[in-house]
Design a protein around this motif. Sequence first.
Motif, PDB file in Angstrom:
ATOM      1  N   THR A 244      11.106  10.911  -3.334  1.00 33.84           N
ATOM      2  CA  THR A 244      10.403  10.087  -4.307  1.00 33.84           C
ATOM      3  C   THR A 244      10.681   8.612  -4.072  1.00 33.84           C
ATOM      4  O   THR A 244       9.819   7.765  -4.262  1.00 33.84           O
ATOM      5  CB  THR A 244      10.860  10.465  -5.737  1.00 33.84           C
ATOM      6  OG1 THR A 244      10.654  11.866  -5.907  1.00 33.84           O
ATOM      7  CG2 THR A 244      10.096   9.701  -6.776  1.00 33.84           C
ATOM      8  N   LEU A 245      11.894   8.305  -3.655  1.00 36.97           N
ATOM      9  CA  LEU A 245      12.319   6.923  -3.496  1.00 36.97           C
ATOM     10  C   LEU A 245      13.229   6.797  -2.281  1.00 36.97           C
ATOM     11  O   LEU A 245      14.136   7.603  -2.099  1.00 36.97           O
ATOM     12  CB  LEU A 245      13.088   6.488  -4.760  1.00 36.97           C
ATOM     13  CG  LEU A 245      13.757   5.125  -4.770  1.00 36.97           C
ATOM     14  CD1 LEU A 245      12.730   4.001  -4.668  1.00 36.97           C
ATOM     15  CD2 LEU A 245      14.588   4.973  -6.039  1.00 36.97           C
ATOM     16  N   VAL A 246      12.963   5.789  -1.458  1.00 36.07           N
ATOM     17  CA  VAL A 246      13.833   5.466  -0.335  1.00 36.07           C
ATOM     18  C   VAL A 246      14.294   4.030  -0.548  1.00 36.07           C
ATOM     19  O   VAL A 246      13.477   3.112  -0.656  1.00 36.07           O
ATOM     20  CB  VAL A 246      13.110   5.590   1.023  1.00 36.07           C
ATOM     21  CG1 VAL A 246      14.016   5.118   2.151  1.00 36.07           C
ATOM     22  CG2 VAL A 246      12.660   7.019   1.259  1.00 36.07           C
ATOM     23  N   ILE A 247      15.613   3.839  -0.646  1.00 35.79           N
ATOM     24  CA  ILE A 247      16.198   2.519  -0.839  1.00 35.79           C
ATOM     25  C   ILE A 247      17.017   2.200   0.403  1.00 35.79           C
ATOM     26  O   ILE A 247      17.742   3.052   0.895  1.00 35.79           O
ATOM     27  CB  ILE A 247      17.123   2.496  -2.076  1.00 35.79           C
ATOM     28  CG1 ILE A 247      16.327   2.859  -3.328  1.00 35.79           C
ATOM     29  CG2 ILE A 247      17.776   1.124  -2.234  1.00 35.79           C
ATOM     30  CD1 ILE A 247      17.184   3.020  -4.564  1.00 35.79           C
TER      31      ILE A 247
ATOM     32  N   ILE B  36       9.238   2.733  -1.722  1.00 31.11           N
ATOM     33  CA  ILE B  36      10.203   2.204  -0.765  1.00 31.11           C
ATOM     34  C   ILE B  36      10.728   0.898  -1.347  1.00 31.11           C
ATOM     35  O   ILE B  36       9.944   0.058  -1.802  1.00 31.11           O
ATOM     36  CB  ILE B  36       9.544   1.927   0.605  1.00 31.11           C
ATOM     37  CG1 ILE B  36       9.062   3.220   1.239  1.00 31.11           C
ATOM     38  CG2 ILE B  36      10.511   1.204   1.530  1.00 31.11           C
ATOM     39  CD1 ILE B  36       8.242   3.002   2.497  1.00 31.11           C
ATOM     40  N   CYS B  37      12.030   0.732  -1.324  1.00 27.75           N
ATOM     41  CA  CYS B  37      12.639  -0.520  -1.800  1.00 27.75           C
ATOM     42  C   CYS B  37      13.677  -0.960  -0.774  1.00 27.75           C
ATOM     43  O   CYS B  37      14.639  -0.239  -0.520  1.00 27.75           O
ATOM     44  CB  CYS B  37      13.287  -0.315  -3.166  1.00 27.75           C
ATOM     45  SG  CYS B  37      13.960  -1.848  -3.842  1.00 27.75           S
TER      46      CYS B  37
ATOM     47  N   TYR C 202       0.411   0.713   1.226  1.00 32.49           N
ATOM     48  CA  TYR C 202       1.321   0.448   0.107  1.00 32.49           C
ATOM     49  C   TYR C 202       0.832  -0.695  -0.770  1.00 32.49           C
ATOM     50  O   TYR C 202       0.343  -1.701  -0.267  1.00 32.49           O
ATOM     51  CB  TYR C 202       2.723   0.095   0.622  1.00 32.49           C
ATOM     52  CG  TYR C 202       3.447   1.298   1.135  1.00 32.49           C
ATOM     53  CD1 TYR C 202       4.271   2.047   0.303  1.00 32.49           C
ATOM     54  CD2 TYR C 202       3.273   1.724   2.448  1.00 32.49           C
ATOM     55  CE1 TYR C 202       4.894   3.190   0.762  1.00 32.49           C
ATOM     56  CE2 TYR C 202       3.901   2.859   2.917  1.00 32.49           C
ATOM     57  CZ  TYR C 202       4.715   3.585   2.067  1.00 32.49           C
ATOM     58  OH  TYR C 202       5.324   4.721   2.513  1.00 32.49           O
ATOM     59  N   ALA C 203       1.010  -0.524  -2.073  1.00 36.19           N
ATOM     60  CA  ALA C 203       0.787  -1.612  -3.025  1.00 36.19           C
ATOM     61  C   ALA C 203       2.129  -2.295  -3.257  1.00 36.19           C
ATOM     62  O   ALA C 203       3.151  -1.625  -3.419  1.00 36.19           O
ATOM     63  CB  ALA C 203       0.247  -1.059  -4.343  1.00 36.19           C
TER      64      ALA C 203
ATOM     65  N   LYS D  43       3.466   3.767  -2.444  1.00 38.42           N
ATOM     66  CA  LYS D  43       2.421   4.322  -1.584  1.00 38.42           C
ATOM     67  C   LYS D  43       1.126   4.465  -2.379  1.00 38.42           C
ATOM     68  O   LYS D  43       1.119   4.937  -3.510  1.00 38.42           O
ATOM     69  CB  LYS D  43       2.848   5.670  -1.018  1.00 38.42           C
ATOM     70  CG  LYS D  43       1.937   6.138   0.116  1.00 38.42           C
ATOM     71  CD  LYS D  43       2.472   7.332   0.825  1.00 38.42           C
ATOM     72  CE  LYS D  43       3.223   6.887   2.051  1.00 38.42           C
ATOM     73  NZ  LYS D  43       3.594   8.022   2.898  1.00 38.42           N
ATOM     74  N   ARG D  44       0.044   4.041  -1.786  1.00 39.23           N
ATOM     75  CA  ARG D  44      -1.270   4.125  -2.434  1.00 39.23           C
ATOM     76  C   ARG D  44      -1.766   5.569  -2.434  1.00 39.23           C
ATOM     77  O   ARG D  44      -1.503   6.313  -1.488  1.00 39.23           O
ATOM     78  CB  ARG D  44      -2.284   3.260  -1.687  1.00 39.23           C
ATOM     79  CG  ARG D  44      -1.964   1.789  -1.672  1.00 39.23           C
ATOM     80  CD  ARG D  44      -3.017   1.028  -0.861  1.00 39.23           C
ATOM     81  NE  ARG D  44      -2.660  -0.360  -0.705  1.00 39.23           N
ATOM     82  CZ  ARG D  44      -2.888  -1.306  -1.606  1.00 39.23           C
ATOM     83  NH1 ARG D  44      -3.489  -0.997  -2.742  1.00 39.23           N
ATOM     84  NH2 ARG D  44      -2.535  -2.549  -1.383  1.00 39.23           N
TER      85      ARG D  44
END
Length: 183
Positions: free
Chosen positions: A55-58, A117-118, A142-143, A171-172
């Motif tokens: 869900t999230l990649v930091i 993505i952060c 990506y937005a 991600k769009r």
Amino acid sequence: DSVGDLRLYATDALDYKNGQYLKAILPLITESDEREFIEQRIKISTDAKKAAAFTLVIGNPPYKNNSRLTLSQVAARFPRLLSLAKENAKAQERNPRDDYAWFFAASDYYVGDRGIICFISSDSYASRFSYRYFRQSLLRYYAVRLLVRLGEGIFQDVGPRLSFCIALLEKRDTPLEILDDVE
């Protein structure tokens, strides 16, 4: 409290053979508990990467251009954000050379169809001409939810002229067809 089951994995996104660097140092570790811990980390990371749907990649990618991989090698593994750059690289096959651009491409793969993505990274990909194809691909898929320019001199061990930013990208649902529509 509302998150419930949080699964957190520390891993190297570019190490798709997973654990190759940790496996190389295992013979140097004599303590059985430490050795077992590292072997367990490699297995957990390997199993997590096989799912390839986070869900999230930091991340905080490296800035020193020290990857042994070329643009062609990374684009073959994580093509969506790098194939346009690779096609247009011509004689400069290794550009964009900065490893953090490659981490964006790897993270794109690992967030699957939907995700965020952060990264805190150099902000050079946001304006340099050499990154135009990478930037187009990034914005196509990506937005930008948040972009904070931190400026220069943020990290003591990095050159004083490098400027940094925090980018939060989502991600769009549908990639942009016309790149002029990029916000």
